[in-house]
Design a protein around this motif. Structure first.
Motif, PDB file in Angstrom:
ATOM      1  N   HIS A  68      33.418  36.462  48.988  1.00  0.00           N
ATOM      2  CA  HIS A  68      32.737  37.739  48.750  1.00  0.00           C
ATOM      3  C   HIS A  68      33.591  38.720  47.956  1.00  0.00           C
ATOM      4  O   HIS A  68      33.078  39.675  47.385  1.00  0.00           O
ATOM      5  CB  HIS A  68      32.294  38.369  50.081  1.00  0.00           C
ATOM      6  N   GLU A  69      34.894  38.460  47.859  1.00  0.00           N
ATOM      7  CA  GLU A  69      35.765  39.318  47.056  1.00  0.00           C
ATOM      8  C   GLU A  69      35.714  38.952  45.567  1.00  0.00           C
ATOM      9  O   GLU A  69      36.151  39.733  44.727  1.00  0.00           O
ATOM     10  CB  GLU A  69      37.212  39.237  47.557  1.00  0.00           C
ATOM     11  N   ALA A  95      32.678  35.401  39.317  1.00  0.00           N
ATOM     12  CA  ALA A  95      33.269  36.400  38.411  1.00  0.00           C
ATOM     13  C   ALA A  95      34.776  36.226  38.318  1.00  0.00           C
ATOM     14  O   ALA A  95      35.566  36.980  38.894  1.00  0.00           O
ATOM     15  CB  ALA A  95      32.920  37.805  38.900  1.00  0.00           C
ATOM     16  N   GLY A 105      32.771  37.787  43.846  1.00  0.00           N
ATOM     17  CA  GLY A 105      31.526  38.222  43.212  1.00  0.00           C
ATOM     18  C   GLY A 105      30.983  37.168  42.268  1.00  0.00           C
ATOM     19  O   GLY A 105      31.560  36.091  42.107  1.00  0.00           O
ATOM     20  N   SER A 106      29.854  37.480  41.631  1.00  0.00           N
ATOM     21  CA  SER A 106      29.225  36.502  40.756  1.00  0.00           C
ATOM     22  C   SER A 106      28.620  37.174  39.534  1.00  0.00           C
ATOM     23  O   SER A 106      28.371  38.381  39.522  1.00  0.00           O
ATOM     24  CB  SER A 106      28.133  35.730  41.509  1.00  0.00           C
ATOM     25  N   THR A 107      28.403  36.371  38.497  1.00  0.00           N
ATOM     26  CA  THR A 107      27.768  36.817  37.261  1.00  0.00           C
ATOM     27  C   THR A 107      26.753  35.753  36.852  1.00  0.00           C
ATOM     28  O   THR A 107      26.594  34.733  37.532  1.00  0.00           O
ATOM     29  CB  THR A 107      28.800  36.992  36.132  1.00  0.00           C
TER      30      THR A 107
END
Length: 445
Positions: A332-333, A342, A335-337
Motif C-alpha cells: 500500500h506504500e 508506481a 501505489g499503482s498507475t
C-alpha cells in the motif's frame, strides 16, 4: 556427436528442402500460424503452456513453452496411440537434424535423442519419431483454417522427464535456434518467413496469450493496427558455448541472447562490472531471454547493485522478503498507475542504443493474500546457471549467464524473433492500452 553436427552444417539447405518436401502436403499454404498460450500457476513455478493437435486420430497435446529449447518432446510412455507415428532411423537425414549419434535397437537401429525438462533440470533418453501435427493458420487478426504437417519430428519423453510440468501438460515445445525447433519445422514445411512472435498474458485460466509463426500483422483488440511496424529491434547474439543440459563439445547455444550495455534507474546508470555483460569465449556472461524462468535472474553483484539503486529510487523502506525474492516493500506504500505498480522503470540500454523499458507491471510481483510487493528479479548467485530454471540448479559444469529476462518481464510485451535477420523486436502493448489476451482466437472460417 560432433561429426553429426558437421553433417548438419554440410547438408544445410538440402535438409531444409527435405523437411519442406516430406512434411507439408496441402494445397493451402498459410503465411502464418497461431498458437494459444496460457499461464499456469498450479505448479511450483508459473509456466506458459501452448496447445497443438497431434497423432491420428488427432488429440490435443499441452506443452510448456521453452523459448530457448531446441526441439519438441512429448511423453510417449503411457497412452500415446497413433496410426501415423513412425520411428526415425539412425543415420537418416531426419536423425542428423538432431545432431544425434545415439542409436538403439538390435536389427533396426533407431535414432535417439535426449528430452530435457528445463523446468526441473531432468534429462533422459528417448527415440526420435515423426507424426501428424495440426495447428490453425492466421491472417494476424483471428484464427483461420487448420493446416497439417504429416511428419513433424519430436522426441519421446517419459514420466520421469514429465515430472514438474503442470497437470495435463505432457511435454515441452522448444522455440530455439535449431532446425528441429517448433517454428523452424513449420517455416520449412510451409516455406514462410523464419520469424515468430510471442505475447504472454499476465492472466490465468481463460486469459490467452498468443504465438504467431511466420509473417503476419499483429493486431490486438481495439488497437486495430499492426504492432510489428512499431517494434524496437536489437541484434541477436550467439553464445559460442551450449547452454543446454546435454550438449557436445563445440556446439553453440540455441537460446536467444541480446547485448545489454548498461542498466539505468531514475536516469542514473547502475554501477556494474561491465565485463559480466559480455559473453566470453567460454560462454560465460551476457543476457538471455527465457520463458521457463518465471522471473528475472541476476548475477549476485548485478542484483545487489540493481536492488540498491531501485530501493533508493522508490524511496520507501523495505520489508522482510518473500522467497524467492530478496527486495520487497509494503504494497500500500507503493501505489499503482495505469502502467502497474508506481515504481521507476528499469531501463536496459542495448548494444545498438535502443532502450528496453521494464515498467512496474513487468518489474514487480504482487501477492493477493499479503500486503507485500517484491522486485521480480532474484539473486542467481555469483555463478547462476544459464540453464537454471525454476530456481533449481542443474548439475554439471554449465556456462553462466549474468542476466536472464524472465516470463514476468515478457508479459504483455510483443516479442518478435526474426531468425532471417538475426534480430529481436520488442514493444510493450500494455503501454498502448492493450494486452496480450486481446487476440481473437475465434476462427474466421
Amino acid at each position: 556427436m560432433i561429426s553429426s553436427i558437421r553433417i548438419i552444417l554440410s547438408l544445410g539447405s538440402f535438409l531444409l528442402l527435405f523437411i519442406s518436401s516430406t512434411t507439408a502436403k496441402t494445397s493451402f499454404r498459410p503465411k502464418a500460424l497461431v498458437l494459444p498460450v496460457t499461464k499456469d500457476i498450479s505448479s511450483s513455478t508459473p509456466q506458459y503452456v501452448t496447445q497443438i493437435k497431434q497423432r491420428t486420430p488427432l488429440v490435443t497435446v499441452n506443452l510448456t513453452v521453452d523459448l530457448g529449447g531446441g526441439y519438441v518432446w512429448v511423453n510417449c510412455q503411457h497412452g500415446y496411440v497413433s496410426s501415423t507415428s513412425k520411428s526415425v532411423a539412425c543415420g537418416s537425414a531426419q536423425c542428423s537434424l538432431f545432431g544425434s549419434s545415439s542409436c538403439s535397437g538390435d536389427k533396426v537401429k533407431l535414432c535417439g535423442g535426449f528430452p530435457s525438462n528445463t523446468v526441473t533440470g531432468v534429462s533422459t533418453s528417448g527415440d526420435v519419431r515423426s507424426d501428424v501435427v495440426s495447428v490453425e493458420s492466421t491472417d494476424g487478426n483471428s484464427a483461420g483454417r487448420a493446416v497439417t504437417v504429416p511428419k513433424f519430428l519430436f522426441i519421446c519423453g517419459s514420466d520421469v522427464v514429465q515430472k514438474g510440468l503442470p497437470k495435463g501438460v505432457t511435454g515441452m515445445a522448444g522455440f530455439g535456434r535449431t532446425k528441429v525447433s517448433l517454428p523452424s519445422q513449420f517455416s520449412s514445411a510451409f516455406s514462410f518467413s523464419r520469424k515468430f512472435a510471442i505475447c504472454l498474458s499476465s492472466g490465468t485460466i481463460n486469459s490467452k496469450g498468443v504465438i504467431i509463426l511466420g509473417d503476419a500483422p499483429y493486431n490486438f483488440g481495439y488497437l486495430n493496427s499492426d504492432i510489428s511496424k512499431a517494434l524496437n529491434f536489437t541484434p541477436l547474439i550467439t553464445n559460442p558455448v551450449s547452454t543446454a543440459p546435454i550438449s557436445s563439445l563445440g556446439e553453440p547455444s540455441y537460446e536467444y541472447f541480446i547485448g545489454v550495455k548498461s542498466i539505468v534507474i531514475s536516469d542514473k546508470e547502475v554501477p556494474l562490472n561491465k565485463s559480466l555483460l559480455s559473453i566470453n569465449k567460454n560462454g560465460v556472461g551476457g543476457t538471455k531471454i527465457s520463458t521457463v524462468n518465471p522471473y528475472g535472474i541476476l548475477e549476485t553483484s548485478i542484483y545487489k547493485a540493481v536492488s540498491k539503486a531501485f530501493v533508493k529510487a522508490v524511496g520507501v523502506k523495505t520489508v522482510s522478503p518473500v522467497s524467492p525474492f530478496g527486495t520487497c516493500f509494503t504494497q500500500h506504500e507503493i501505489g499503482s498507475t495505469q502502467m502497474g505498480p508506481a515504481v521507476p522503470d528499469i531501463k536496459l540500454v542495448l548494444q545498438n542504443g535502443v532502450v528496453w523499458d521494464i515498467i512496474g507491471a513487468n518489474s514487480m510481483v504482487q501477492f493477493s493474500n499479503i500486503d507485500v510487493i517484491c522486485l521480480g528479479f532474484v539473486d542467481g548467485g555469483s555463478k547462476p546457471k544459464s540453464s537454471q530454471v525454476g530456481f533449481i540448479p542443474m548439475t554439471g559444469d554449465q556456462p553462466t549467464t549474468s542476466i536472464t529476462i524472465g516470463g514476468l518481464q515478457l508479459e504483455n510485451n510483443l516479442i518478435q524473433v526474426d531468425l532471417a535477420r538475426s534480430r529481436l523486436g520488442f514493444r510493450s502493448i500494455f503501454s498502448d492500452h492493450s494486452n496480450c489476451a486481446n487476440f481473437n482466437f475465434t476462427s474466421s472460417v
